[in-house]
Scaffold this active site. Sequence first.
Site, PDB file in Angstrom:
ATOM      1  N   GLU A 254       0.879  -1.168   0.000  1.00  0.00           N
ATOM      2  CA  GLU A 254       0.000   0.000   0.000  1.00  0.00           C
ATOM      3  C   GLU A 254       0.913   1.213   0.000  1.00  0.00           C
ATOM      4  OE1 GLU A 254      -3.041   2.214   2.945  1.00  0.00           O
ATOM      5  OE2 GLU A 254      -3.745   0.295   2.164  1.00  0.00           O
ATOM      6  N   CYS A 288      -1.748   8.134   4.465  1.00  0.00           N
ATOM      7  CA  CYS A 288      -1.771   7.818   3.034  1.00  0.00           C
ATOM      8  C   CYS A 288      -3.114   8.123   2.404  1.00  0.00           C
ATOM      9  CB  CYS A 288      -1.403   6.353   2.813  1.00  0.00           C
ATOM     10  SG  CYS A 288      -2.499   5.183   3.629  1.00  0.00           S
TER      11      CYS A 288
END
Length: 474
Positions: A254, A288
């Site tokens: 990720e 993120c």
Amino acid sequence: MHEIREYHAQVFIDGRWERPEAGDGLPVLDKASGTPLGTYGNASQAQVDRAVRVAKAAQPGWGAVNANSRSEIIREFAHQLQSRHDELITLIIRETGGTAEKAEEELGQAITQLLNSATQLTENAGSILPPYKDGKISLSRAVPLGVIGLIVPWNYPMSLAMRALAPGLAYGNAVVLKPAELTPIAGGQILAEAAQAAGVPDGVFNVVPGDGPTTGRTLSEHPELDLVHFTGSFEVGHQIANFAARSFKPVATELGGDNAFVVLDDADIDQAASCAVWSALWYQGQTCITAGRHIVMREAADAFTEAVVERVRKLRVGNPLDDDVDLGPIISETQLRRFHDGLVRPSISAGAAVAVGGGHDGLFYQPTVLTGVTPEMPVFTEEIFGPVMPITVVDSEAEALALVNRHRTLMNSVFTGDPMRGLAFAEQVKSNEVHVNDGYARHGGEGQLAGFTHRQWIGLQTTPTSYPAWAESR
């Protein structure tokens, strides 16, 4: 808050603690005060290799433990964290620089992930498939992958580690974890202590603190791993993926993304502004899924900007351990210089205007709103990872969509007074996650079984069967 103690993040291999061989005594800082709260060291290549080999030896026995027993151990893991609640909240505040609210969220997510994995473990072990011939039973069973190399970032060290650690262990895998250098205690030391106290067998979970070039690279490139699970920067993830491709090693990543927050001309301005401020500035914008590009249609731009600036002016910045604040410090001087000197200042020089904020006192950065941002400016083209809201005005919905899709993203939001218009917009966005009139992310669920196991097909013939004549005895 809990009484403050000093921590020493050590290497944890085969149920035993040992000193790092590649360097020891490096400080772990309280991000707000700048004072040490503990130490860590770099695990050597030899220690990483030993951790992986120990995990490989321990995994078959752990995978053979029945599901109910593994589930009980995973639940006890959660209990061990919960029993240290006050201590861990204080630690997470100090080590990550987040507020108490952020620390509660992080610890809560970690505990919930363990409990969810403990439950999911006992719900599904595979499938019964339609037989392809008479007297045949076809089974598809979930089998542990083996050994997982887990590399986690500094922003949510405990909960992001647990997102792979909890289902990884629950489904019978062994794990070797490398926490981030900035947060090796909450992201490594504490997890090892809790797992050991919960009864996770020796060797099944190992922790190798250290830096990226020495410890992280050694772990990610180890030939005995069955999966590399990495959360972090695109650049490092790209390196890991390239190595994995060359060695045919499975990898799950990720990575960062320059996420967009779109406000269409019919949006509820108050709702959009509140969500935008939260999405952009939560934990100083250091996630993120932070909303980094605010793309607003011209008809809504003035009202949206005014509403955002009004909210941002009221935000309080300070030491979250001592003060009632909304934002804490930036994680490090390196990170501050990266976005302030490298992105914000060049964008201002190129014509962006500071509507509010723009300054800092040490690591305490005032939340900032930039207007007049164009798609060529660094604050638009790069992931900021700081408390900065760049606002870009567009003349059409089509222009907004094109700008959303121009960059790599993880999660995007679109605000509109017409839910069906929002749905139509979301369907054209090129990312895995889009929210209409909201900004929220969720991880976990049934996909964890597929992510941390592989399928083995078993065909069981229960009745005699005939074969072609040439195969029969004559």
